[in-house]
Design a protein around this motif. Structure first.
Motif, PDB file in Angstrom:
ATOM      1  N   GLU A 358     -59.668  46.451  60.519  1.00  0.00           N
ATOM      2  CA  GLU A 358     -59.993  47.079  61.803  1.00  0.00           C
ATOM      3  C   GLU A 358     -60.080  48.643  61.647  1.00  0.00           C
ATOM      4  O   GLU A 358     -61.065  49.203  62.109  1.00  0.00           O
ATOM      5  N   SER A 359     -59.280  49.429  61.041  1.00  0.00           N
ATOM      6  CA  SER A 359     -59.535  50.785  60.959  1.00  0.00           C
ATOM      7  C   SER A 359     -60.715  51.268  60.157  1.00  0.00           C
ATOM      8  O   SER A 359     -61.336  52.031  60.554  1.00  0.00           O
ATOM      9  N   SER A 363     -63.817  53.168  61.624  1.00  0.00           N
ATOM     10  CA  SER A 363     -64.104  54.486  60.920  1.00  0.00           C
ATOM     11  C   SER A 363     -65.644  54.536  60.620  1.00  0.00           C
ATOM     12  O   SER A 363     -66.272  55.638  60.545  1.00  0.00           O
ATOM     13  N   ARG A 520     -55.575  57.845  63.848  1.00  0.00           N
ATOM     14  CA  ARG A 520     -55.097  56.352  63.815  1.00  0.00           C
ATOM     15  C   ARG A 520     -55.774  55.601  62.775  1.00  0.00           C
ATOM     16  O   ARG A 520     -55.443  54.866  62.126  1.00  0.00           O
ATOM     17  N   HIS A 521     -57.311  55.644  63.210  1.00  0.00           N
ATOM     18  CA  HIS A 521     -58.261  54.704  62.388  1.00  0.00           C
ATOM     19  C   HIS A 521     -58.526  55.545  60.877  1.00  0.00           C
ATOM     20  O   HIS A 521     -59.407  55.033  60.455  1.00  0.00           O
ATOM     21  N   TRP A 523     -58.225  56.632  57.084  1.00  0.00           N
ATOM     22  CA  TRP A 523     -57.902  55.787  55.897  1.00  0.00           C
ATOM     23  C   TRP A 523     -58.207  56.788  54.691  1.00  0.00           C
ATOM     24  O   TRP A 523     -59.133  57.668  54.821  1.00  0.00           O
ATOM     25  N   ARG A 553     -54.313  52.774  55.026  1.00  0.00           N
ATOM     26  CA  ARG A 553     -54.094  53.029  56.554  1.00  0.00           C
ATOM     27  C   ARG A 553     -53.364  54.397  56.943  1.00  0.00           C
ATOM     28  O   ARG A 553     -52.526  54.889  55.927  1.00  0.00           O
ATOM     29  N   SER A 554     -53.765  54.885  57.934  1.00  0.00           N
ATOM     30  CA  SER A 554     -53.004  56.121  58.405  1.00  0.00           C
ATOM     31  C   SER A 554     -51.464  55.590  58.211  1.00  0.00           C
ATOM     32  O   SER A 554     -50.495  56.544  57.998  1.00  0.00           O
ATOM     33  N   ASP A 693     -60.242  52.953  69.725  1.00  0.00           N
ATOM     34  CA  ASP A 693     -60.568  53.891  68.837  1.00  0.00           C
ATOM     35  C   ASP A 693     -61.397  54.897  69.246  1.00  0.00           C
ATOM     36  O   ASP A 693     -61.995  54.845  70.523  1.00  0.00           O
TER      37      ASP A 693
END
Length: 739
Positions: A358-359, A363, A520-521, A523, A553-554, A693
């Motif tokens: 998802e991230s 991004s 959040r998203h 990486w 991920r973050s 996001d």
């Protein structure tokens, strides 16, 4: 000029190299045994086979010997051990050896032969390049010579860090030396990479190395160079507790190290020993009491993916040590790494932690804001600067003077805008790549910050470095290494924002900082996920699974202490009544930090080919960059043919020389995420709600982000410079160590 001619390359083992370089009987190894601690059965099998094949416990050998009577420290890679790849244990062994050489004021000779980062250990292994580069930088700052002899092959993160920082650098004849693999170019463009670009002779012709030397001449040339660089220092002298006199080089290569004695190190190169007094005698060295390093081998705990190297996932203590209070209190919507390590019980209510897929998809959305949007919304008095100031310009790097959140600073950021007019990247490897001129521009910004005492803000958002003949011959790998060296020693306050994509060396070059904040998203990965999947599984279709296992991920970065704070990207006001539209995690900042909804710990078979590319299919050699994989035994289904090729924007290593899959395997339109990369209903896993996001309300997100960055920059600027720099050294030294 033809390409690399493997018949001209000696491919001497690390032991053979050492025996050929040092005076007979003078070698004494510094390495303590490293235990295998990974919970991943396939990776454990890889390590056990590599140990049986090489007689070594890791991919690097360190120690000391004499060259024409002069004491010299040496570090060498063994390519037959998982392609000489560098994981947490190998990185720690290298750092300890460099620190010991610095403490004992010994010149250092490095002989890398490596494909780069060890992919099984993920992002934390990738970041070993930072701390190795930091140790080398301290060694040079102490006025000690550092010589490099690049062997066949040397690629990826190793070339882009300690392989490119020598005072004098040579390479063996015909050696493949390059940041990316030539097969990547062929996979992307349907034609061979221009022949002869990545061999030692061509690099010397372009001024990137100083000499091409066969192994037989290395000792004599090194002695001659050291007679000048050591500037009248002692040619010989008693080695402090150097072990039994006349120890055989061959016998001692894997032997235990005794204490350093006068250096004050307990255990010397022992990865399980404390790091007290590990810095050099000179003040330029790493800060003493850098923290314990017990179980510094491949991750004591398997981490979120069962991968060795995911060290510290069981804790989220602030790695900055004294800098823990460097920033202001975390405002709502910001997850901060705590001062205590243990993960609490059931997580408190808070924002959902997205999975890796998802991230990554988020991004890459075309609508996602980039560094230019950040300056437009969150900065004032913006003055863009153009290029290096010496005739070069790279659209992949933005350099500006600005006040961000009210705090004056120098801004360096990846420009994610594509080369297509008004385009942005929404697929793997797409977008504006970063070349060597961009990195030289970045170093100009670092110098400005240092000279004026201004804080430096770096913004990471890149699909990867440029892959071209021009980039290779322009010194891409060396510029990444020099950026790392500059960042870890920069006297100015430094703050890094991980805003979106963080693929490979282009991201790593701007990462080392006093504090790191992540959206959040965002990486961070050794390679674009598609490239890592192609290396590990011969297909790009498992990219998101691999990314989840690598801890990109973050949330994973926060748990490992790599990131200090996470900023949520929600534009709506949460029920917590904060009013600024972003939620918080629990007080330990680690809510669901270990994989919510990710497919992790799958433990699938990873096939490899032997050194001749015959497809003997033992578990894979996985490393960044180009190189011939290790040989192995044992069969594994589905690994007889070569899989899909690596994507565009980083130097993914070639998995062998066996026949390639046809056009269907090319990383082209078929493998591009395209519209599927947009976060929508198609990416919902089982109807699970998506984490908001920044694409949905970018200006609101950027406005809040700007306030946070301004407060962080102001707090860093107010710190005592010596304390801040000391804390930064501790932070980098502890990468990958138990928390």
């Amino acid at each position: 000029m033809t390409g690399t001619n493997s018949s001209r390359v000696s491919r001497a083992s690390a032991r053979e190299l050492i025996e050929a370089v040092v005076d007979p009987g003078s070698w004494y190894g510094w390495d303590e045994p490293v235990e295998i601690t990974t919970d991943d059965p396939d990776y454990r099998a890889d390590l056990e086979r590599a140990r049986e094949r090489t007689g070594l416990d890791e991919s690097v050998i360190t120690g000391e010997g004499r060259i024409e009577g002069r004491r010299v420290a040496l570090v060498a890679c063994e390519f037959r051990f998982l392609a000489g790849s560098i994981g947490v244990a190998a990185g720690e062994r290298l750092v300890r050896a460099v620190e010991r050489a610095t403490a004992e004021r010994l010149p250092l000779l490095a002989a890398p032969a490596s494909g780069g980062t060890r992919m099984q250990e993920g992002t934390v292994a990738f970041l070993q390049m930072v701390k190795v580069a930091a140790a080398i930088t301290d060694h040079k700052a102490a006025g000690l010579p550092y010589l490099v002899h690049l062997r066949h092959p040397t690629t990826g993160g190793v070339l882009a860090s300690w392989g490119s920082l020598g005072h004098v650098t040579a390479a063996e004849p015909g050696a493949l030396i390059g940041f990316m693999g030539p097969r990547v170019h062929e996979a992307l463009y349907g034609e061979e990479f221009p022949p002869g670009v990545q061999n030692a002779e061509n690099l010397m012709n372009h001024g990137l190395i100083d000499a091409v030397l066969p192994l037989s001449r290395l000792s004599g040339v090194a002695a001659r160079v050291l007679r000048v660089l050591c500037a009248g220092g002692p040619v010989s002298g008693p080695a402090a507790s150097a072990g039994p006199a006349g120890a055989s080089g061959a016998a001692d290569l894997a032997g235990p190290a005794t204490s350093v004695g006068s250096a004050g190190l307990s255990g010397a190169a022992d990865p399980a020993g404390p790091a007290a007094s590990a810095g050099p005698v000179a003040s330029a060295g790493p800060v003493a009491s850098a923290g314990p390093v017990a179980s510094a081998g491949p991750a004591a705990s398997a981490g979120p993916a069962g991968l060795s190297g995911a060290a510290g996932v069981s804790g989220a203590a602030d790695p900055a040590g004294p800098a823990a209070s460097a920033g202001p209190a975390a405002p709502a919507g910001v997850s901060a790494a705590p001062a205590s390590a243990p993960i609490p019980g059931p997580p408190a209510a808070g924002p959902r932690v997205p999975g890796a897929e998802e991230s990554i998809r988020a991004s890459r959305r075309a609508e996602r804001p980039g560094v230019r949007d950040l300056l437009r919304v969150a900065a004032e008095d913006v003055s863009p600067l153009s290029g290096t100031g010496a005739g070069e310009h790279d659209p992949g790097l933005l350099l500006a003077l600005a006040r961000v959140g009210g705090t004056p600073c120098v801004v360096l950021g990846h420009n994610r805008r594509s080369v297509r007019k008004d385009g942005t990247a929404d697929g793997p490897g797409e977008g504006q790549a970063l070349g060597p001129a961009g990195l030289r521009t970045a170093r100009r910004g670092m110098r400005i910050a240092a000279e004026l005492g201004l804080p430096l803000l770096t913004v990471i958002d890149t699909a990867g470095a440029a892959l071209s003949r021009e980039a290779e011959e322009g010194g891409l790998a060396g510029e990444i290494a020099r950026c790392l060296a500059d960042m870890v020693t920069l006297p100015a306050p430094t703050l890094c924002l991980l805003l979106g994509q963080g693929a490979g060396g282009a991201a790593l070059a701007l990462l080392p900082a006093d504090r790191i904040v992540a959206a959040r998203h965002a990486w961070l990965s050794p390679l674009p996920p598609e490239g890592a999947s192609a290396i590990l599984h011969r297909t790009t279709e498992r990219a998101y699974e691999v990314a989840a296992r690598q801890g990109v991920r973050s949330a994973d970065l926060l748990a490992q202490g790599i990131v200090d704070r996470i900023v949520e990207e929600d534009a709506a006001e949460h029920e917590n009544g904060t009013g600024d539209g972003i939620g918080t995690q629990d007080e330990n900042g680690t809510r669901d930090a270990i994989g919510v909804g990710d497919a992790i710990g799958v433990g699938d078979a990873i096939g490899t080919q032997d050194e001749n590319g015959a497809g003997s299919a033992s578990p894979a050699v996985v490393s960044q960059g180009e190189g011939t994989p290790h040989s192995g035994s044992g069969s594994r289904s589905g690994s007889g043919s070569r899989g899909e090729r690596a994507p565009r924007s980083e130097g993914a290593s070639r998995v062998g020389d066996a026949s390639r899959v046809g056009d269907a395997s090319r990383v082209g339109d078929a493998s591009r995420v395209g519209d599927a990369s947009r976060v929508g209903d198609a990416s919902r896993a089982g109807g699970a709600p998506l984490t908001p996001d920044a694409s949905h309300a970018p200006d609101a997100f950027l406005s809040r982000l700007g306030r946070l960055l301004g407060a962080e920059l102001a707090a860093l600027r107010a710190q005592d410079p010596d304390e801040r720099l000391a804390a930064r050294r501790v932070r980098h030294r502890r990468i990958g160590l138990p928390r």
